[in-house]
Write an enzyme that holds these catalytic residues in place. Structure first.
Site, PDB file in Angstrom:
ATOM      1  N   ARG A 109      -5.676   8.593  -1.416  1.00 17.24           N
ATOM      2  CA  ARG A 109      -4.071   7.841  -2.074  1.00 17.24           C
ATOM      3  C   ARG A 109      -4.308   8.448  -3.294  1.00 17.24           C
ATOM      4  O   ARG A 109      -5.992   7.740  -3.830  1.00 17.24           O
ATOM      5  CB  ARG A 109      -4.084   6.806  -2.018  1.00 17.24           C
ATOM      6  CG  ARG A 109      -2.625   5.373  -2.343  1.00 17.24           C
ATOM      7  CD  ARG A 109      -2.483   3.966  -1.808  1.00 17.24           C
ATOM      8  NE  ARG A 109      -3.423   3.717  -2.437  1.00 17.24           N
ATOM      9  CZ  ARG A 109      -2.511   2.016  -3.093  1.00 17.24           C
ATOM     10  NH1 ARG A 109      -2.059   1.972  -2.464  1.00 17.24           N
ATOM     11  NH2 ARG A 109      -4.019   1.336  -3.998  1.00 17.24           N
ATOM     12  N   TYR A 164      -2.927  -2.810 -10.675  1.00 15.61           N
ATOM     13  CA  TYR A 164      -3.187  -3.357  -9.913  1.00 15.61           C
ATOM     14  C   TYR A 164      -3.411  -2.289  -8.997  1.00 15.61           C
ATOM     15  O   TYR A 164      -2.699  -0.461  -8.739  1.00 15.61           O
ATOM     16  CB  TYR A 164      -1.868  -3.575  -9.381  1.00 15.61           C
ATOM     17  CG  TYR A 164      -2.421  -4.677  -7.614  1.00 15.61           C
ATOM     18  CD1 TYR A 164      -3.276  -5.136  -7.637  1.00 15.61           C
ATOM     19  CD2 TYR A 164      -1.783  -3.648  -6.844  1.00 15.61           C
ATOM     20  CE1 TYR A 164      -3.142  -5.704  -6.315  1.00 15.61           C
ATOM     21  CE2 TYR A 164      -1.475  -4.484  -5.695  1.00 15.61           C
ATOM     22  CZ  TYR A 164      -2.574  -4.939  -5.134  1.00 15.61           C
ATOM     23  OH  TYR A 164      -2.550  -5.497  -3.594  1.00 15.61           O
ATOM     24  N   ASP A 187       1.330   5.431  -4.578  1.00 20.76           N
ATOM     25  CA  ASP A 187       1.744   3.827  -4.366  1.00 20.76           C
ATOM     26  C   ASP A 187       2.377   3.196  -5.875  1.00 20.76           C
ATOM     27  O   ASP A 187       1.569   3.023  -6.422  1.00 20.76           O
ATOM     28  CB  ASP A 187       0.674   2.593  -3.805  1.00 20.76           C
ATOM     29  CG  ASP A 187       1.376   1.527  -3.183  1.00 20.76           C
ATOM     30  OD1 ASP A 187       3.148   0.941  -3.320  1.00 20.76           O
ATOM     31  OD2 ASP A 187       0.634   0.618  -2.666  1.00 20.76           O
ATOM     32  N   HIS A 213       4.561   0.217  -5.794  1.00 28.08           N
ATOM     33  CA  HIS A 213       4.055  -1.141  -5.413  1.00 28.08           C
ATOM     34  C   HIS A 213       5.541  -1.613  -6.298  1.00 28.08           C
ATOM     35  O   HIS A 213       5.320  -2.898  -6.296  1.00 28.08           O
ATOM     36  CB  HIS A 213       2.797  -2.146  -6.455  1.00 28.08           C
ATOM     37  CG  HIS A 213       1.784  -1.252  -5.996  1.00 28.08           C
ATOM     38  ND1 HIS A 213       1.389  -1.733  -4.296  1.00 28.08           N
ATOM     39  CD2 HIS A 213       0.513  -0.753  -7.088  1.00 28.08           C
ATOM     40  CE1 HIS A 213      -0.016  -1.434  -4.525  1.00 28.08           C
ATOM     41  NE2 HIS A 213      -0.391  -0.739  -5.517  1.00 28.08           N
ATOM     42  N   GLU A 222       5.003   6.240  -2.032  1.00 23.84           N
ATOM     43  CA  GLU A 222       4.871   4.574  -1.605  1.00 23.84           C
ATOM     44  C   GLU A 222       5.838   3.800  -2.123  1.00 23.84           C
ATOM     45  O   GLU A 222       5.513   3.498  -3.996  1.00 23.84           O
ATOM     46  CB  GLU A 222       3.696   4.191  -0.892  1.00 23.84           C
ATOM     47  CG  GLU A 222       4.002   3.063  -0.075  1.00 23.84           C
ATOM     48  CD  GLU A 222       2.634   2.397   0.104  1.00 23.84           C
ATOM     49  OE1 GLU A 222       1.320   3.272  -0.087  1.00 23.84           O
ATOM     50  OE2 GLU A 222       2.364   1.092  -0.080  1.00 23.84           O
ATOM     51  N   GLU A 243       5.900  -2.185   3.934  1.00 20.45           N
ATOM     52  CA  GLU A 243       4.650  -3.111   4.255  1.00 20.45           C
ATOM     53  C   GLU A 243       4.636  -4.555   4.127  1.00 20.45           C
ATOM     54  O   GLU A 243       4.450  -5.286   4.850  1.00 20.45           O
ATOM     55  CB  GLU A 243       3.322  -2.755   3.425  1.00 20.45           C
ATOM     56  CG  GLU A 243       3.852  -2.775   1.530  1.00 20.45           C
ATOM     57  CD  GLU A 243       2.440  -2.533   0.927  1.00 20.45           C
ATOM     58  OE1 GLU A 243       1.815  -1.810   1.193  1.00 20.45           O
ATOM     59  OE2 GLU A 243       1.733  -2.840  -0.023  1.00 20.45           O
ATOM     60  N   ARG A 279       6.085   1.590   7.412  1.00 26.66           N
ATOM     61  CA  ARG A 279       4.898   1.749   6.534  1.00 26.66           C
ATOM     62  C   ARG A 279       4.035   0.034   6.856  1.00 26.66           C
ATOM     63  O   ARG A 279       3.264  -0.585   6.857  1.00 26.66           O
ATOM     64  CB  ARG A 279       4.878   1.016   4.803  1.00 26.66           C
ATOM     65  CG  ARG A 279       4.414   2.312   3.956  1.00 26.66           C
ATOM     66  CD  ARG A 279       3.087   2.920   4.028  1.00 26.66           C
ATOM     67  NE  ARG A 279       2.561   1.827   3.314  1.00 26.66           N
ATOM     68  CZ  ARG A 279       1.712   1.771   3.734  1.00 26.66           C
ATOM     69  NH1 ARG A 279       0.491   2.146   4.242  1.00 26.66           N
ATOM     70  NH2 ARG A 279      -0.119   0.996   2.599  1.00 26.66           N
ATOM     71  N   GLU A 317      -3.575   4.273   6.899  1.00 23.35           N
ATOM     72  CA  GLU A 317      -4.092   3.351   5.489  1.00 23.35           C
ATOM     73  C   GLU A 317      -5.586   2.956   6.209  1.00 23.35           C
ATOM     74  O   GLU A 317      -5.391   2.313   7.002  1.00 23.35           O
ATOM     75  CB  GLU A 317      -3.563   3.005   5.218  1.00 23.35           C
ATOM     76  CG  GLU A 317      -4.133   2.379   3.718  1.00 23.35           C
ATOM     77  CD  GLU A 317      -3.569   1.296   2.659  1.00 23.35           C
ATOM     78  OE1 GLU A 317      -2.154   0.462   3.427  1.00 23.35           O
ATOM     79  OE2 GLU A 317      -3.750   1.263   1.357  1.00 23.35           O
ATOM     80  N   TRP A 341       7.028  -7.110  -8.120  1.00 21.93           N
ATOM     81  CA  TRP A 341       6.281  -6.593  -6.930  1.00 21.93           C
ATOM     82  C   TRP A 341       6.622  -5.783  -6.053  1.00 21.93           C
ATOM     83  O   TRP A 341       7.700  -5.897  -5.215  1.00 21.93           O
ATOM     84  CB  TRP A 341       5.870  -7.955  -5.718  1.00 21.93           C
ATOM     85  CG  TRP A 341       3.827  -7.756  -6.680  1.00 21.93           C
ATOM     86  CD1 TRP A 341       3.374  -9.604  -6.561  1.00 21.93           C
ATOM     87  CD2 TRP A 341       2.969  -7.213  -6.540  1.00 21.93           C
ATOM     88  NE1 TRP A 341       2.556  -9.922  -7.106  1.00 21.93           N
ATOM     89  CE2 TRP A 341       1.861  -8.837  -6.902  1.00 21.93           C
ATOM     90  CE3 TRP A 341       2.593  -5.495  -6.507  1.00 21.93           C
ATOM     91  CZ2 TRP A 341       0.696  -7.527  -7.388  1.00 21.93           C
ATOM     92  CZ3 TRP A 341       1.678  -5.754  -6.505  1.00 21.93           C
ATOM     93  CH2 TRP A 341       0.780  -6.499  -6.552  1.00 21.93           C
TER      94      TRP A 341
HETATM   95  O1  KDG Z   1      -1.446  -7.461  -0.386  1.00 19.52           O
HETATM   96  C1  KDG Z   1      -0.879  -7.043  -0.949  1.00 19.52           C
HETATM   97  C2  KDG Z   1      -1.822  -5.726  -0.745  1.00 19.52           C
HETATM   98  O2  KDG Z   1      -2.280  -5.508   0.857  1.00 19.52           O
HETATM   99  C3  KDG Z   1      -1.464  -4.294  -0.609  1.00 19.52           C
HETATM  100  O3  KDG Z   1      -0.795  -4.495  -2.677  1.00 19.52           O
HETATM  101  C4  KDG Z   1      -1.369  -3.145  -0.719  1.00 19.52           C
HETATM  102  O4  KDG Z   1       0.431  -2.265  -1.209  1.00 19.52           O
HETATM  103  C5  KDG Z   1      -0.913  -2.637  -0.749  1.00 19.52           C
HETATM  104  C6  KDG Z   1      -1.321  -0.756  -0.132  1.00 19.52           C
HETATM  105  O5  KDG Z   1      -0.737   0.191  -0.013  1.00 19.52           O
HETATM  106  O6  KDG Z   1      -2.338  -0.984   0.608  1.00 19.52           O
HETATM  107 MG    MG Z   2       1.384  -0.011  -0.765  1.00 22.15          MG
END
Ligand code: KDG
Ligand code: MG
Length: 408
Positions: free
Chosen positions: A147, A159, A216, A218, A242, A268, A289, A345, A408
């Site tokens: 990643r 982040y 990612d 996010h 992602e 996720e 995910r 992951e 987020w």
């Molecule tokens: O708690 C939030 C994280 O698990 C997340 O932000 C991690 O996006 C993430 C990932 O793909 O691992």
């Molecule tokens: Mg993620």
């Protein structure tokens, strides 16, 4: 075999984990991960106040019935807190059943469909040279899929980008900045959209066309921004893009799909099959995910993945460090057993975490294996857990350059 004890264990070896430990009348124990990053104590209360009293005296062997009792039997269904609590019960019951059978859990799920689960690691850098070094380091550790996240010119901390490697040579998400209140990061999607294609151009130029690369988002783009990014990344042949758009909006993925062939992954933050129905039936995504920990356990996630398989969609389970080693082991047993496995992951846990959770899963030549120990293959050291008391910790909040709170 009745459940005689149910303990909710909170421990914080560098970051917070919530674990449910069930004990049966014949002394078997089972573990389940109930960690909800930044909202841990809500799940602790849900479990302790509303679930534990229902478990004592129940038959530990009735996994499906217990799942339905906790989900269908309660008026208020779904949601991250409820489903993390149910997941922990379900995982602990599978652990007990497999221990009672003297088998690794994947055998009860149908046996191995592969020799190991292809894992992707997290490379990142504040700038491109630092990122390329991080990719090299991950390849040296044995990762075969990576990643890619970077800092963005003009923005501060971003982040998912390591600010520095920790003592044991690894980085983590937020715990480096543990505070009672979330920190604030500045975000600018246009700057991000301009920068990311240049990053993948540099990575492909350095590492060639073969290496599977993931990215990612996010949940920070609008559908049209995500469509634009997917299109601009097509020359770099991503394994997946992602969480391009906010998780609640399944129809956003329709718009992205109309514009790009970059494979898409999401889920996720989902916690129910009902978060996936449109995405699966309309084939709007390529990878699911969800982690066992947040999607209601092995029982529930297996059903989501079976439905995904009907549409040719694969797994790509969430595996950051806020999934505990118990949640990771549960994922690995499922990864090994299902047919439509895609990728897993994997962010290795800290040494302190591995002192509390004694794991047996292994990572070799880019593949993870849950081990052949009976059950999940993870034991919880309660004395070690007690040495690491809970400390509040939150993910950062993003604000746009004009101060507006962002997704987020
Ligand atoms: O708690 C939030 C994280 O698990 C997340 O932000 C991690 O996006 C993430 C990932 O793909 O691992
Ligand atoms: Mg993620």
């Amino acid at each position: 075999m009745k459940i005689t004890e149910a303990d909710v264990v909170v421990t914080s070896p560098g970051r917070n984990f919530v674990t449910l430990r069930l004990t049966t009348e014949d002394g078997l124990t089972g573990l389940g991960d109930a960690t909800l990053n930044g909202r841990e104590l809500a799940v602790v209360a849900y479990l302790s106040e509303h679930v534990v009293p229902l478990l004592i005296g129940r038959d530990a062997g009735r996994i499906e019935d217990t799942w339905q009792y906790l989900y269908r039997g309660a008026y208020w269904r779904r949601g991250p807190v409820t489903m993390a609590a149910i997941a922990a019960v379900d995982t602990a019951l599978w652990d007990i059943k497999a221990k009672a059978a003297g088998m690794p859990l994947y055998q009860l799920l149908g046996g191995a469909s592969r020799t190991g689960a292809l894992a992707y690691g997290h490379a990142s850098g504040r700038d491109i040279p630092e990122l390329l070094d991080s990719i090299r380091a991950h390849l040296e550790q044995g990762f075969r899929a990576i990643r890619v996240q970077t800092g963005i010119p003009g923005l501060g901390t971003v982040y998912g980008v390591a600010s520095s490697a920790g003592d044991d040579g690894r980085y983590d998400y937020e715990p480096a900045r543990r505070t009672a209140l979330p920190t604030v990061e500045t975000w600018d999607t246009r700057a991000y959209l301009r920068h990311v294609p240049t990053v993948f151009e540099a990575v492909r130029a350095e590492f060639g066309p073969d290496l599977p690369l993931l990215h990612d988002g996010h949940h920070r783009m609008t559908p049209i921004q995500a469509a634009k990014l997917g299109k601009s990344l097509e020359p770099y042949d991503l394994f997946w893009l992602e969480d391009a758009t906010p998780g609640e909006d399944q129809t956003a993925l329709r718009l992205i799909r109309q514009h790009t062939t970059t494979p898409l992954a999401i889920g996720e933050v989902f916690n129910s099959v009902h978060d996936y129905t449109v995405l699966l039936q309309e084939r709007l995504i390529d990878y699911v995910r969800s982690a066992v920990t947040h999607a209601g356990g092995i029982t529930a996630l297996r059903k989501v993945l079976d439905l995904a398989g009907v549409y040719g969609i694969k797994s790509g389970m969430h595996g950051p460090t806020d999934i505990s080693p118990v949640g990771m082991a549960a994922a690995l047993h499922l990864d090994l057993a299902i047919h439509n496995f895609g990728i897993q992951e994997y962010m290795p846990h800290s040494l302190a975490t591995l002192e509390v959770f004694r794991t047996s899963y292994g990572f070799k030549d880019g593949l993870l294996h849950p081990s052949d120990s009976p059950g999940l293959g993870v034991e919880l050291d309660l004395d070690a857990a007690a040495r690491f008391p809970y400390e509040a910790a939150y993910l950062p909040v993003s604000r746009l350059t004009d101060g507006t709170v962002h997704d987020w």
